[in-house]
Design a protein around this motif. Structure first.
Motif, mmCIF file in Angstrom:
data_model
loop_
_atom_site.group_PDB
_atom_site.id
_atom_site.type_symbol
_atom_site.label_atom_id
_atom_site.label_comp_id
_atom_site.label_asym_id
_atom_site.label_seq_id
_atom_site.Cartn_x
_atom_site.Cartn_y
_atom_site.Cartn_z
ATOM 1 N N TYR A 119 -40.231 -15.913 -13.613
ATOM 2 C CA TYR A 119 -39.870 -14.500 -13.430
ATOM 3 C C TYR A 119 -41.092 -13.598 -13.285
ATOM 4 O O TYR A 119 -41.163 -12.803 -12.335
ATOM 5 C CB TYR A 119 -38.980 -14.040 -14.581
ATOM 6 N N PRO A 120 -42.109 -13.698 -14.177
ATOM 7 C CA PRO A 120 -43.287 -12.840 -13.989
ATOM 8 C C PRO A 120 -44.001 -13.112 -12.671
ATOM 9 O O PRO A 120 -44.474 -12.196 -12.015
ATOM 10 C CB PRO A 120 -44.189 -13.184 -15.173
ATOM 11 N N ARG A 121 -44.060 -14.363 -12.266
ATOM 12 C CA ARG A 121 -44.757 -14.678 -11.013
ATOM 13 C C ARG A 121 -43.958 -14.202 -9.807
ATOM 14 O O ARG A 121 -44.537 -13.802 -8.805
ATOM 15 C CB ARG A 121 -45.048 -16.165 -10.933
ATOM 16 N N ALA A 122 -42.643 -14.262 -9.897
ATOM 17 C CA ALA A 122 -41.819 -13.740 -8.791
ATOM 18 C C ALA A 122 -42.041 -12.238 -8.645
ATOM 19 O O ALA A 122 -42.203 -11.728 -7.527
ATOM 20 C CB ALA A 122 -40.348 -14.053 -9.031
ATOM 21 N N LEU A 123 -42.063 -11.519 -9.772
ATOM 22 C CA LEU A 123 -42.321 -10.073 -9.725
ATOM 23 C C LEU A 123 -43.733 -9.780 -9.221
ATOM 24 O O LEU A 123 -43.933 -8.854 -8.420
ATOM 25 C CB LEU A 123 -42.121 -9.445 -11.098
ATOM 26 N N ALA A 124 -44.713 -10.566 -9.672
ATOM 27 C CA ALA A 124 -46.091 -10.360 -9.229
ATOM 28 C C ALA A 124 -46.204 -10.610 -7.724
ATOM 29 O O ALA A 124 -46.844 -9.835 -7.004
ATOM 30 C CB ALA A 124 -47.034 -11.279 -9.997
ATOM 31 N N GLY A 125 -45.591 -11.684 -7.243
ATOM 32 C CA GLY A 125 -45.620 -11.971 -5.806
ATOM 33 C C GLY A 125 -44.939 -10.882 -5.002
ATOM 34 O O GLY A 125 -45.417 -10.481 -3.934
ATOM 35 N N LEU A 126 -43.824 -10.383 -5.512
ATOM 36 C CA LEU A 126 -43.112 -9.298 -4.838
ATOM 37 C C LEU A 126 -43.972 -8.034 -4.782
ATOM 38 O O LEU A 126 -44.027 -7.356 -3.758
ATOM 39 C CB LEU A 126 -41.791 -9.025 -5.556
ATOM 40 N N LEU A 127 -44.660 -7.736 -5.875
ATOM 41 C CA LEU A 127 -45.557 -6.574 -5.893
ATOM 42 C C LEU A 127 -46.666 -6.717 -4.854
ATOM 43 O O LEU A 127 -46.994 -5.756 -4.154
ATOM 44 C CB LEU A 127 -46.176 -6.404 -7.279
ATOM 45 N N VAL A 128 -47.254 -7.906 -4.762
ATOM 46 C CA VAL A 128 -48.319 -8.121 -3.786
ATOM 47 C C VAL A 128 -47.773 -7.971 -2.372
ATOM 48 O O VAL A 128 -48.391 -7.313 -1.523
ATOM 49 C CB VAL A 128 -48.987 -9.498 -3.995
ATOM 50 N N LEU A 129 -46.602 -8.549 -2.091
ATOM 51 C CA LEU A 129 -46.014 -8.432 -0.756
ATOM 52 C C LEU A 129 -45.701 -6.978 -0.401
ATOM 53 O O LEU A 129 -45.998 -6.523 0.710
ATOM 54 C CB LEU A 129 -44.754 -9.282 -0.650
ATOM 55 N N VAL A 130 -45.104 -6.253 -1.335
ATOM 56 C CA VAL A 130 -44.796 -4.842 -1.085
ATOM 57 C C VAL A 130 -46.089 -4.050 -0.897
ATOM 58 O O VAL A 130 -46.170 -3.169 -0.033
ATOM 59 C CB VAL A 130 -43.945 -4.263 -2.238
ATOM 60 N N GLY A 131 -47.111 -4.365 -1.684
ATOM 61 C CA GLY A 131 -48.394 -3.682 -1.545
ATOM 62 C C GLY A 131 -49.033 -3.925 -0.192
ATOM 63 O O GLY A 131 -49.542 -2.996 0.453
ATOM 64 N N VAL A 132 -49.007 -5.177 0.270
ATOM 65 C CA VAL A 132 -49.580 -5.490 1.583
ATOM 66 C C VAL A 132 -48.793 -4.782 2.682
ATOM 67 O O VAL A 132 -49.370 -4.194 3.600
ATOM 68 C CB VAL A 132 -49.619 -7.017 1.813
ATOM 69 N N TRP A 133 -47.464 -4.825 2.585
ATOM 70 C CA TRP A 133 -46.627 -4.149 3.582
ATOM 71 C C TRP A 133 -46.916 -2.647 3.605
ATOM 72 O O TRP A 133 -47.084 -2.047 4.661
ATOM 73 C CB TRP A 133 -45.147 -4.411 3.281
ATOM 74 N N ASN A 134 -46.995 -2.041 2.417
ATOM 75 C CA ASN A 134 -47.275 -0.604 2.319
ATOM 76 C C ASN A 134 -48.655 -0.290 2.869
ATOM 77 O O ASN A 134 -48.842 0.699 3.587
ATOM 78 C CB ASN A 134 -47.152 -0.166 0.859
ATOM 79 N N LEU A 135 -49.634 -1.107 2.545
ATOM 80 C CA LEU A 135 -50.996 -0.889 3.013
ATOM 81 C C LEU A 135 -51.063 -0.954 4.532
ATOM 82 O O LEU A 135 -51.647 -0.078 5.182
ATOM 83 C CB LEU A 135 -51.924 -1.932 2.385
ATOM 84 N N VAL A 136 -50.451 -1.977 5.120
ATOM 85 C CA VAL A 136 -50.450 -2.108 6.583
ATOM 86 C C VAL A 136 -49.714 -0.935 7.223
ATOM 87 O O VAL A 136 -50.191 -0.352 8.205
ATOM 88 C CB VAL A 136 -49.828 -3.465 7.008
ATOM 89 N N ALA A 137 -48.563 -0.578 6.679
ATOM 90 C CA ALA A 137 -47.789 0.534 7.252
ATOM 91 C C ALA A 137 -48.564 1.849 7.167
ATOM 92 O O ALA A 137 -48.595 2.622 8.141
ATOM 93 C CB ALA A 137 -46.447 0.665 6.533
ATOM 94 N N ASP A 138 -49.199 2.114 6.026
ATOM 95 C CA ASP A 138 -49.951 3.365 5.875
ATOM 96 C C ASP A 138 -51.171 3.400 6.787
ATOM 97 O O ASP A 138 -51.477 4.434 7.387
ATOM 98 C CB ASP A 138 -50.381 3.563 4.427
ATOM 99 N N LEU A 139 -51.880 2.276 6.905
ATOM 100 C CA LEU A 139 -53.057 2.247 7.776
ATOM 101 C C LEU A 139 -52.651 2.325 9.246
ATOM 102 O O LEU A 139 -53.340 2.952 10.051
ATOM 103 C CB LEU A 139 -53.883 0.988 7.511
ATOM 104 N N ARG A 140 -51.522 1.707 9.598
ATOM 105 C CA ARG A 140 -51.035 1.793 10.978
ATOM 106 C C ARG A 140 -50.669 3.242 11.312
ATOM 107 O O ARG A 140 -50.959 3.741 12.383
ATOM 108 C CB ARG A 140 -49.834 0.877 11.167
ATOM 109 N N GLU A 141 -50.016 3.915 10.374
ATOM 110 C CA GLU A 141 -49.645 5.319 10.589
ATOM 111 C C GLU A 141 -50.881 6.187 10.740
ATOM 112 O O GLU A 141 -50.942 7.069 11.585
ATOM 113 C CB GLU A 141 -48.798 5.816 9.423
ATOM 114 N N ARG A 142 -51.902 5.903 9.941
ATOM 115 C CA ARG A 142 -53.158 6.660 10.035
ATOM 116 C C ARG A 142 -53.844 6.378 11.356
ATOM 117 O O ARG A 142 -54.425 7.268 11.965
ATOM 118 C CB ARG A 142 -54.073 6.295 8.876
ATOM 119 N N ALA A 143 -53.782 5.144 11.833
ATOM 120 C CA ALA A 143 -54.422 4.784 13.091
ATOM 121 C C ALA A 143 -53.719 5.422 14.281
ATOM 122 O O ALA A 143 -54.303 5.539 15.350
ATOM 123 C CB ALA A 143 -54.444 3.265 13.248
#
Length: 165
Positions: A53-77
């Motif tokens: 359970y903790p690793r599933a949540l941690a993996g989900l956080l990393v995936l959401v973070g990467v998605w958010n980071l790419v989306a925000d940088l794409r919007e800025r670009a």
């Protein structure tokens, strides 16, 4: 009406350097990635049956973070100028809060959840500019008390205590 050369107008419209704007744009995704990686690292010492359970949540956080980071940088670009509200923030506050979260997560093991959470709330208030002593004392205590009541008394899930307890 002030002219474009008026220093007051220039200060109000200033959104910081390109590096500071980039840090502010990438902060939400970066925070999720850092917290996810730290949560994954903290799950290493858990019983193998309890790691899922903790690793599933941690993996989900990393995936959401990467998605958010790419989306925000794409919007800025795409050439969008940052929101004028970004000018009110400073990159060091964002970086300081990310470091504070990492420190608080790391401190859970040696000092326990409640003191680490208290330091997180107190540090967050200080970083955001709160200087009223009553707020700096009462707000963290109330949140820690509510956390204790919710998790330990109502749900029956004790949060980690300091080593030796």
């Amino acid at each position: 009406m002030p002219s474009a050369a008026d220093p007051l107008t220039a200060t109000e419209n200033h959104t910081g350097s390109a590096g500071a704007r980039l840090a502010l744009v990438s902060a939400p995704g970066g925070m999720a990635i850092v917290i996810g990686v730290l949560a994954w690292m903290m799950s290493v010492d858990l019983n193998p049956a309890d790691k899922g359970y903790p690793r599933a949540l941690a993996g989900l956080l990393v995936l959401v973070g990467v998605w958010n980071l790419v989306a925000d940088l794409r919007e800025r670009a795409a050439g969008d100028e940052p929101d004028p509200e970004y000018g009110r923030l400073v990159a060091w506050r964002v970086a300081g809060f990310i470091a504070l979260i990492a420190l608080s997560i790391w401190l859970v093991k040696p000092i326990g959840f409640y003191p680490a959470a208290g330091l997180l709330v107190l540090g967050g208030l200080l970083i955001m500019g709160v200087r009223k002593p009553l707020v700096l004392i009462v707000f963290p205590l109330v949140l820690i008390g509510l956390g204790y009541v919710l998790f330990t008394m109502l749900i029956g899930v004790p949060l980690p205590l300091a080593r030796g307890f």
